[in-house]
Design a protein around this motif. Structure first.
Motif, mmCIF file in Angstrom:
data_model
loop_
_atom_site.group_PDB
_atom_site.id
_atom_site.type_symbol
_atom_site.label_atom_id
_atom_site.label_comp_id
_atom_site.label_asym_id
_atom_site.label_seq_id
_atom_site.Cartn_x
_atom_site.Cartn_y
_atom_site.Cartn_z
ATOM 1 N N GLU A 278 0.853 -1.181 0.000
ATOM 2 C CA GLU A 278 0.000 0.000 0.000
ATOM 3 C C GLU A 278 0.895 1.240 0.000
ATOM 4 N N GLY A 279 0.744 2.091 -1.018
ATOM 5 C CA GLY A 279 1.520 3.316 -1.089
ATOM 6 C C GLY A 279 0.962 4.371 -0.157
ATOM 7 N N LEU A 280 1.830 5.154 0.441
ATOM 8 C CA LEU A 280 1.425 6.147 1.424
ATOM 9 C C LEU A 280 1.646 7.580 0.958
ATOM 10 N N LEU A 281 2.205 7.780 -0.227
ATOM 11 C CA LEU A 281 2.238 9.130 -0.790
ATOM 12 C C LEU A 281 0.847 9.457 -1.331
ATOM 13 N N ASP A 282 0.445 10.705 -1.180
ATOM 14 C CA ASP A 282 -0.941 11.059 -1.508
ATOM 15 C C ASP A 282 -1.046 11.835 -2.810
ATOM 16 N N ALA A 283 -0.018 11.826 -3.639
ATOM 17 C CA ALA A 283 -0.068 12.569 -4.899
ATOM 18 C C ALA A 283 -0.964 11.842 -5.902
ATOM 19 N N PRO A 284 -1.997 12.506 -6.413
ATOM 20 C CA PRO A 284 -2.846 11.838 -7.403
ATOM 21 C C PRO A 284 -2.209 11.753 -8.790
ATOM 22 N N HIS A 285 -1.189 12.573 -9.040
ATOM 23 C CA HIS A 285 -0.622 12.636 -10.391
ATOM 24 C C HIS A 285 0.902 12.481 -10.349
ATOM 25 N N GLY A 286 1.421 11.792 -11.344
ATOM 26 C CA GLY A 286 2.870 11.637 -11.474
ATOM 27 C C GLY A 286 3.267 11.634 -12.928
ATOM 28 N N ARG A 287 4.524 11.970 -13.164
ATOM 29 C CA ARG A 287 5.016 11.968 -14.534
ATOM 30 C C ARG A 287 6.482 11.545 -14.515
ATOM 31 N N LEU A 288 6.847 10.688 -15.442
ATOM 32 C CA LEU A 288 8.234 10.278 -15.645
ATOM 33 C C LEU A 288 8.700 10.823 -16.972
ATOM 34 N N MET A 289 9.771 11.621 -16.948
ATOM 35 C CA MET A 289 10.423 12.069 -18.177
ATOM 36 C C MET A 289 11.719 11.279 -18.304
ATOM 37 N N LEU A 290 11.748 10.356 -19.254
ATOM 38 C CA LEU A 290 12.843 9.403 -19.400
ATOM 39 C C LEU A 290 13.609 9.681 -20.684
ATOM 40 N N LEU A 291 14.914 9.910 -20.549
ATOM 41 C CA LEU A 291 15.777 10.181 -21.687
ATOM 42 C C LEU A 291 16.715 9.009 -21.915
ATOM 43 N N ALA A 292 16.972 8.696 -23.185
ATOM 44 C CA ALA A 292 17.877 7.590 -23.494
ATOM 45 C C ALA A 292 18.559 7.847 -24.831
ATOM 46 N N ASP A 293 19.807 7.412 -24.936
ATOM 47 C CA ASP A 293 20.501 7.465 -26.225
ATOM 48 C C ASP A 293 19.972 6.391 -27.173
ATOM 49 N N THR A 294 19.325 5.377 -26.627
ATOM 50 C CA THR A 294 18.790 4.284 -27.437
ATOM 51 C C THR A 294 17.785 4.804 -28.455
ATOM 52 N N PRO A 295 17.955 4.506 -29.754
ATOM 53 C CA PRO A 295 16.957 4.915 -30.753
ATOM 54 C C PRO A 295 15.638 4.178 -30.528
ATOM 55 N N TRP A 296 14.550 4.785 -30.940
ATOM 56 C CA TRP A 296 13.230 4.196 -30.701
ATOM 57 C C TRP A 296 13.093 2.824 -31.353
ATOM 58 N N PHE A 297 13.745 2.626 -32.516
ATOM 59 C CA PHE A 297 13.550 1.361 -33.236
ATOM 60 C C PHE A 297 14.276 0.188 -32.574
ATOM 61 N N LEU A 298 15.147 0.454 -31.596
ATOM 62 C CA LEU A 298 15.813 -0.631 -30.886
ATOM 63 C C LEU A 298 15.097 -1.024 -29.599
ATOM 64 N N THR A 299 14.146 -0.215 -29.167
ATOM 65 C CA THR A 299 13.500 -0.509 -27.879
ATOM 66 C C THR A 299 12.733 -1.835 -27.844
ATOM 67 N N PRO A 300 12.175 -2.333 -28.979
ATOM 68 C CA PRO A 300 11.558 -3.667 -28.888
ATOM 69 C C PRO A 300 12.554 -4.756 -28.510
ATOM 70 N N ALA B 63 8.382 4.133 -12.944
ATOM 71 C CA ALA B 63 6.950 4.432 -13.013
ATOM 72 C C ALA B 63 6.118 3.456 -12.195
ATOM 73 N N ARG B 64 6.405 2.165 -12.361
ATOM 74 C CA ARG B 64 5.576 1.164 -11.683
ATOM 75 C C ARG B 64 6.175 0.714 -10.354
ATOM 76 N N GLY B 65 7.461 0.365 -10.363
ATOM 77 C CA GLY B 65 8.062 -0.220 -9.175
ATOM 78 C C GLY B 65 8.390 0.768 -8.085
ATOM 79 N N THR B 66 8.381 2.069 -8.401
ATOM 80 C CA THR B 66 8.695 3.072 -7.386
ATOM 81 C C THR B 66 7.543 4.051 -7.196
ATOM 82 N N MET B 67 7.171 4.776 -8.241
ATOM 83 C CA MET B 67 6.166 5.827 -8.090
ATOM 84 C C MET B 67 4.788 5.254 -7.757
ATOM 85 N N ARG B 68 4.296 4.342 -8.571
ATOM 86 C CA ARG B 68 2.981 3.750 -8.274
ATOM 87 C C ARG B 68 3.032 2.927 -6.998
ATOM 88 N N PHE B 69 4.122 2.239 -6.771
ATOM 89 C CA PHE B 69 4.264 1.419 -5.559
ATOM 90 C C PHE B 69 4.097 2.274 -4.310
#
Length: 204
Positions: free
Chosen positions: A110-132, A143-149
């Protein structure tokens, strides 16, 4: 306390990550940038969770801001599939059992931070076509394992990929996008604040 807390996880103030954090906060209107490189704290959780470390004053203040914010933004580069050690150390030291999260008797978190909104701005040198093929494990981690948690309910991710080969025009487009997101989130936070204030005022 500011409505939005923007956590800049890059060790270098000259980075694009830092510029995006500043651009977002400037457009929001009621946001504070928490540049982790400027904080004085030990990023190593030296005893794991066996023994509690004393929180440095900068961490005490940062945790107060985390609990007060309605919107929490994390701006970070992707390094070796994860985030910089500075940001990971901040998570380790500032997000504590029974304070930012706990486990119910059922064993579910159960998360105890009370923020209803969050945003992750993630930068990477990896080109988009390699992400698959490479994936973006830092997105899942943050996003999931820390902020939502920890209780941030609606976390949205903005990805800037192929940073090292990006043209000046593309970089400026990313900065403009951060400003648009900040302005939109600022307007929403202002509406939420007005609605909350109206609901708290007793009827005549």
């Amino acid at each position: 306390m500011s409505a939005a807390l923007v956590i800049d996880g890059h060790p270098d103030a000259r980075s694009l990550t830092a510029a995006l954090a500043r651009r977002y906060a400037g457009a929001h209107g009621d946001a504070r940038v928490l540049a982790l490189r400027d904080l004085d704290f030990d990023p190593i959780l030296r005893f794991g969770y066996r023994e509690r470390m004393t929180l440095e004053p900068d961490l005490v203040e940062a945790r107060e801001a985390l609990h007060a914010a309605r919107t929490i933004v994390v701006a970070t580069p992707l390094w070796w599939g994860s985030v910089p050690a500075l940001l990971k150390g901040f998570f380790d030291r500032s997000l504590l059992p029974r304070q930012e999260y706990r486990y119910r008797p059922s064993g579910l978190p159960e998360g105890l931070l009370d923020a209803p909104h969050g945003r992750l701005m993630l930068l990477a040198d990896t080109p988009w076509f390699l992400t698959p093929f490479t994936g973006l494990p830092a997105q899942t981690h943050v996003a999931r394992g820390t902020m939502r948690f920890c209780g941030i309910r609606d976390v949205r991710t903005t990805r800037m990929l192929g940073v090292k080969d990006a043209s000046p025009a593309r970089v400026e487009a990313w900065l403009d996008r951060a400003a648009r997101l900040g302005a939109a989130d600022g307007a929403r936070d202002a509406r939420d604040r007005t609605a909350t204030h109206a609901a708290a005022v007793p009827a005549a």
